[in-house]
Structure formats: C-alpha cells, structure tokens
Design a protein around this motif. Structure first.
Motif, mmCIF file in Angstrom:
data_model
loop_
_atom_site.group_PDB
_atom_site.id
_atom_site.type_symbol
_atom_site.label_atom_id
_atom_site.label_comp_id
_atom_site.label_asym_id
_atom_site.label_seq_id
_atom_site.Cartn_x
_atom_site.Cartn_y
_atom_site.Cartn_z
ATOM 1 N N ARG A 89 0.804 -1.232 0.000
ATOM 2 C CA ARG A 89 0.000 0.000 0.000
ATOM 3 C C ARG A 89 0.831 1.274 0.000
ATOM 4 N N HIS A 90 2.144 1.163 0.202
ATOM 5 C CA HIS A 90 2.962 2.366 0.346
ATOM 6 C C HIS A 90 4.102 2.392 -0.673
ATOM 7 N N SER A 91 4.497 3.615 -1.002
ATOM 8 C CA SER A 91 5.508 3.818 -2.042
ATOM 9 C C SER A 91 6.905 3.930 -1.443
ATOM 10 N N PRO A 92 7.932 3.680 -2.249
ATOM 11 C CA PRO A 92 9.303 3.894 -1.782
ATOM 12 C C PRO A 92 9.524 5.350 -1.378
ATOM 13 N N VAL A 93 10.502 5.539 -0.502
ATOM 14 C CA VAL A 93 10.902 6.885 -0.076
ATOM 15 C C VAL A 93 12.255 7.193 -0.705
ATOM 16 N N VAL A 94 12.348 8.351 -1.343
ATOM 17 C CA VAL A 94 13.580 8.766 -2.018
ATOM 18 C C VAL A 94 14.216 9.900 -1.216
ATOM 19 N N CYS A 95 15.434 9.674 -0.745
ATOM 20 C CA CYS A 95 16.178 10.676 0.018
ATOM 21 C C CYS A 95 17.377 11.134 -0.807
ATOM 22 N N ASP A 96 17.872 12.318 -0.498
ATOM 23 C CA ASP A 96 19.022 12.824 -1.238
ATOM 24 C C ASP A 96 20.262 11.968 -1.005
ATOM 25 N N GLY A 97 20.448 11.517 0.204
ATOM 26 C CA GLY A 97 21.629 10.725 0.527
ATOM 27 C C GLY A 97 21.691 10.451 2.013
ATOM 28 N N LEU A 98 22.859 10.006 2.488
ATOM 29 C CA LEU A 98 23.095 9.711 3.897
ATOM 30 C C LEU A 98 24.302 10.496 4.381
ATOM 31 N N ARG A 99 24.264 10.882 5.648
ATOM 32 C CA ARG A 99 25.425 11.534 6.241
ATOM 33 C C ARG A 99 25.704 10.910 7.604
ATOM 34 N N LEU A 100 26.943 10.970 8.033
ATOM 35 C CA LEU A 100 27.330 10.472 9.341
ATOM 36 C C LEU A 100 27.051 11.544 10.386
ATOM 37 N N GLU A 101 26.428 11.131 11.507
ATOM 38 C CA GLU A 101 26.026 12.094 12.529
ATOM 39 C C GLU A 101 26.184 11.460 13.901
ATOM 40 N N CYS A 102 26.436 12.288 14.896
ATOM 41 C CA CYS A 102 26.468 11.833 16.290
ATOM 42 C C CYS A 102 25.116 12.142 16.916
#
Length: 229
Positions: A89-102
């Motif tokens: 019932r749900h669509s994929p999610v498209v993100c710009d990218g990933l970053r490392l974070e604390c």
C-alpha cells in the motif's frame, strides 16, 4: 520464523556495497544470520568489536517498528501477512543521501531530504502493526528509562509501545555504541572515510523488512517486502 521471541519492521539495504560494508563493520550479517570478521581500521581508539557490541546484535538497519512481542493469538504468519500488505500500500521513499552524525553519543547514518515522507511511512507502519504487539511489560518500560521521557513520549509509549514514534521519530542507521566524548571524534573520522565509497545518492527506502530476534538475542532478516503502492 516461529522460533523468534520478538519481531520488528526495519529498513535494511538490498544486497550491495552498503549492505556488505555495514555487515562487516558490525560483525553480523542479519540477512544470512552469520558472524562476519570485523575490519581492522587505522585510527580507531579501540578495535571495532569494542565499539559495536549493541548494534551488532540487531544488524544494520533503520527502525520503522521497534521490536515487540506478539499479542495473544497473533502468529508469525499474521505478522508476515500484515507487513506484506503494508508494503503493497505504500511507495518507496527517495532521500538525497546519507550523512554520518552523532546522535546522543552514538554514531549513525541519517538521511537527508526526505523527512516528511519518512515520517509518514514510519507512522503508517506503527499504526498498521499495533494490533500485533503485546503490551510492554513493567521490565520493558523500565528499560525505556521513563524518568528521562517527556510527557508526550510517555503517552506514545503507552499508545504505540515505543516512545520515539510519530513526531518523535527520527530515522537512523546505528553504527556504534554510545561512545565516550574523547572517542566520538576519532571514530567518526575513520567511519566517514570507511563508508564514503558506498553511501548511495540518492538513498532509497524500497522495502519493509521483517526481522526476528532469536533466543540468543540476535536479529535476523526474515523477509523483505517491496514497497509497491
């Protein structure tokens, strides 16, 4: 599947560079259910085994529905059918990218450019699986450290079985235990270089992954359901 003591709905990367490198870093491949030799990376203040004890149990993942025990008369097959129906019932999610974070002392990869879509997907998964879970026990509530929760987080814990859902949700892919302040910077520098070659652009959440916790406390990828809505 019936031998699992808890279930969860996670994001986990499809086979490829990110999945392989993350499994190696954590020392556990949830997809195959096997330990993996951890890398010896120059610049770490302690070996990788001393930095990944907690996330290694779970495998590389992003939580959508936190681990839960089954409600009375709910079967593993019902869980699988429910998650499969949600994915349809749900669509994929498209993100710009990933970053490392604390985040509160531990290092994680966090997505960029998709907050609203991810919040909506996570909320739908939490709502759609709520009937599957048993209420948290007193011991489980204590493990959530209720004295540190806000009043809203208390409400969410009792409504949905977990305090960090809905507007309190923040998607992340955990890479380390909570680190002492003097270790966080050096470890982040090493991990940023180690993961840079495999970080996807864009970053896609294409599946709902059903995970199960075995009697030893290790999590396994049981099934992957493509988001096709």
């Amino acid at each position: 599947m019936d031998q699992m003591k808890r279930f969860a709905v996670y994001y986990a990367p499809r086979p490829g560079g990110l999945a392989d490198r993350a499994a190696e870093w954590l020392g556990w491949d949830a997809a195959t259910g096997t330990p993996v030799a951890q890398p010896q990376l120059a610049g770490l203040p302690v070996p990788a085994t001393g930095l990944t004890r907690d996330p290694a149990r779970y495998g590389f993942h992003g939580t959508l529905r936190a681990p839960f025990r089954l409600a009375e008369r709910v079967t593993a097959e019902t869980v699988a059918e429910t998650v499969a129906a949600l994915a349809a019932r749900h669509s994929p999610v498209v993100c710009d990218g990933l970053r490392l974070e604390c985040l509160d002392g531990f290092l994680a990869l966090t997505p960029e450019g998709c907050e609203a879509a991810l919040l909506a997907l996570a909320a739908a998964v939490v709502e759609g699986t709520n009937s599957l879970r048993a209420p948290p026990t007193e011991a489980e509530i204590i493990r959530r450290r209720p004295e540190r929760l806000t009043s809203r987080q208390h409400d969410l814990l009792h409504l949905w079985g977990y305090p960090y859902v809905m507007e309190e949700f923040r998607f992340h892919l955990t890479l380390t235990d909570r680190l002492p302040p003097d270790q966080s910077g050096p470890v982040a520098q090493v991990l940023a270089a180690h993961f840079a070659p495999v970080l996807p652009k864009p970053f896609l959440i294409q599946d709902l992954c059903l995970f199960g916790e075995d009697e030893a406390g290790r999590f396994h990828l049981l099934a992957r359901y493509a988001l096709t809505g």
